[in-house]
Design a protein around this motif. Structure first.
Motif, PDB file in Angstrom:
ATOM      1  N   ASP A  40       0.818  -1.217   0.000  1.00  0.00           N
ATOM      2  CA  ASP A  40       0.000   0.000   0.000  1.00  0.00           C
ATOM      3  C   ASP A  40       0.850   1.264   0.000  1.00  0.00           C
ATOM      4  O   ASP A  40       0.360   2.355  -0.282  1.00  0.00           O
ATOM      5  N   SER A  42      -0.296  -5.907   3.110  1.00  0.00           N
ATOM      6  CA  SER A  42      -0.862  -4.584   3.360  1.00  0.00           C
ATOM      7  C   SER A  42      -0.552  -4.143   4.783  1.00  0.00           C
ATOM      8  O   SER A  42      -0.512  -4.965   5.694  1.00  0.00           O
ATOM      9  N   MET A  69      -3.098   1.511   4.099  1.00  0.00           N
ATOM     10  CA  MET A  69      -4.165   1.110   3.180  1.00  0.00           C
ATOM     11  C   MET A  69      -5.232   2.194   3.105  1.00  0.00           C
ATOM     12  O   MET A  69      -5.705   2.675   4.120  1.00  0.00           O
ATOM     13  N   VAL A 114      -7.850   1.951  -2.531  1.00  0.00           N
ATOM     14  CA  VAL A 114      -7.421   0.586  -2.842  1.00  0.00           C
ATOM     15  C   VAL A 114      -8.592  -0.381  -2.680  1.00  0.00           C
ATOM     16  O   VAL A 114      -8.844  -1.237  -3.538  1.00  0.00           O
ATOM     17  N   ILE A 147      -7.715  -9.871   1.557  1.00  0.00           N
ATOM     18  CA  ILE A 147      -6.718  -8.897   2.027  1.00  0.00           C
ATOM     19  C   ILE A 147      -6.014  -9.459   3.250  1.00  0.00           C
ATOM     20  O   ILE A 147      -6.646  -9.816   4.242  1.00  0.00           O
ATOM     21  N   LEU A 150      -4.062  -8.518   6.267  1.00  0.00           N
ATOM     22  CA  LEU A 150      -3.987  -7.249   6.994  1.00  0.00           C
ATOM     23  C   LEU A 150      -3.391  -7.473   8.387  1.00  0.00           C
ATOM     24  O   LEU A 150      -4.127  -7.620   9.370  1.00  0.00           O
TER      25      LEU A 150
END
Length: 481
Positions: free
Chosen positions: A225, A273, A278, A282, A296, A298
């Motif tokens: 990101d 990410s 982020m 996106v 995703i 995360l």
């Protein structure tokens, strides 16, 4: 620790088609995250042009390279044992040279070369183009080292050789280094400051992979990101960029859209990410394009605001929960996975309970969970006492893993009765009568082989599940073939 370590591929050796003019044998093993395996492809490409062919037989090698990881103590111990093995073989093949690549190279260069004298060559992650010169130094009887971290090197001009590939999925590196300085993480010291790769070279590599029949590409970086191209240089130098550079800059949402549009039949994933970087842009791009997977990764690392601050994570629990809420609103069927560290210095039972509570609120689809391991050179190692007893770390980790397993099973059961598109990656590990692949949400799906083949996109109706696998029956090829 924001790099997923796939234990099943650690220590993988590589094989390339032999060139006619090859005169020497290269044996290379890779450890660590996907970034390291991607780097091994770059190294193989460089050395192939220098007359090296690969071997999977250590005893035949003229040059042995091990691409290393410093993320966890276990990884370093494993690599040290491998170096002992290499040196045992070397006693019978005195001309054989041994080199260490990657993250351990930067951190332990003096120890490996001068103190323990167990390698001939130490090469950092930004110095792979210098390998031909370093090999010449070693051939001339001198130890060779280059661990200089570059402000520019992205290897955008190297076309990586694809190693041990299924011919279906591939990684494309878009950034190198990291600026986040999490106190537990050694990456900024082993891979340097963050810089992004020219988007045109990324698109060229993506198009080339599509032409070769690859069906899924993962855009790879320590922190995707944070991608920002404005003509080259470090991300932190952007504030000094010209007005024209700023106006024409490409950020991650721009890049993601360019890649999705360039190859609408190719699935696109990205990793890793960072919550503080982020943006909603996106998330909206992921929702907009059907070929960008609804998944995703995360990393959160802890559910305690106090521990997040000690980790220098630059996001709070509340900000993280808000981001997850936005993801689920914009992409309702998105799956989310986590990285979690337990037993960080000074972590209390209350902090641990905060982590469990966060997990219960989010109910992640998957997770990558670790007990804290002090890494020399990090801010945590310099400034904090590793004061949580190992038995407490182990107990907390067991509780986190058990809770994640429970949530993974809940998420799997929510897929029952659905028809999902699966990209076949290979034969199931448990039965050679079944295919294995993944859907957009990254769930592993197993179904009967019938007349399908690797690389096919197949619509599969989910009929059963375990906590880690969906089981289904194929309904036919999807429109994506």
């Amino acid at each position: 620790m924001e790099k997923i370590i796939d234990e099943s591929v650690q220590g993988t050796t590589i094989t390339l088609a032999e060139k006619e003019n090859s005169t020497r044998k290269l044996y290379i093993e890779s450890y660590g995250c996907a970034m390291n395996f991607s780097d091994s492809e770059i190294v193989a490409s460089i050395l192939s042009n220098e007359g090296f062919s690969t071997t999977q037989k250590l005893e035949d090698a003229d040059l042995v390279l091990v691409n290393t990881c410093s993320i966890r103590e276990k990884a370093e111990l494993t690599i040290r044992k491998r170096l002992e093995k290499f040196n045992a073989v070397k006693r019978h093949r005195p001309h054989m040279k041994v080199g260490v690549l990657g993250c351990m190279a930067e951190r332990l260069k003096t120890k490996l070369l001068e103190e323990e004298k167990i390698v001939d060559m130490v090469v950092g992650p930004d110095a792979y183009k210098d390998l031909p010169n370093l090999i010449q130094e070693v051939d001339d009887g001198r130890n060779a080292v280059n661990v200089i971290l570059s402000k520019e090197e992205t290897y955008g001009d190297i076309s990586p050789v694809r190693l041990n590939t299924n011919g279906v999925t591939a990684f494309v590196s878009i950034t190198r280094g990291c600026d986040n300085m999490c106190t537990f993480c050694v990456v900024p010291f082993t891979r340097g400051r963050e810089r992004s790769r020219d988007p045109q070279s990324i698109l060229q590599e993506v198009n080339d992979l599509a032409d070769k029949g690859y069906k899924e590409i993962t855009l790879l970086g320590q922190n995707v990101d944070s991608y920002l191209w404005y003509g080259g240089g470090l991300k932190k130098g952007f504030e000094k960029a010209s007005e024209m550079q700023k106006a024409t800059a490409v950020n991650f949402s721009n890049l993601l859209e360019k890649v999705a549009l360039a190859q609408p039949k190719v699935r696109i994933r990205f990793s890793t990410s960072n919550p503080q970087d982020m943006t909603l842009d996106v998330i909206r791009i992921v929702a907009k394009y059907p070929n960008i997977c609804n998944y995703i990764h995360l990393p959160v690392q802890s559910g305690s605001n106090r521990i997040l601050k000690e980790m220098n994570r630059l996001h709070t629990r509340e900000e993280y929960l808000e981001l997850v809420k936005n993801i689920k609103e914009i992409i309702p069927d998105c799956s989310i996975s986590q990285d979690m560290i337990t037993g960080f210095p000074s972590e209390t039972e209350e902090d641990h309970k905060d982590t469990l509570a966060l997990m219960k609120e989010i109910q992640y689809d998957y997770g990558y969970m670790y007990a804290y391991s002090e890494r020399p050179g990090t801010a945590a190692a310099r400034n904090m006492e590793d004061d949580v007893p190992q038995e407490v770390k182990n107990r907390r980790l067991t509780e986190i893993i058990a809770l994640q397993r429970e949530h993974s099973h809940i998420r799997s059961k929510q897929q029952l009765g659905k028809t999902v598109e699966v990209l076949i990656e290979g034969t199931s590990k448990k039965s050679d009568k079944d295919w294995m692949g993944r859907n957009s949400q990254s769930f592993v799906v197993v179904f009967p082989k019938e007349n399908y083949k690797i690389g096919d996109f197949v619509n599969v109706k989910i009929t059963d599940c375990t906590s880690g696998t969906l089981i289904g029956r194929p309904l036919g090829l999807s429109n994506n073939n």
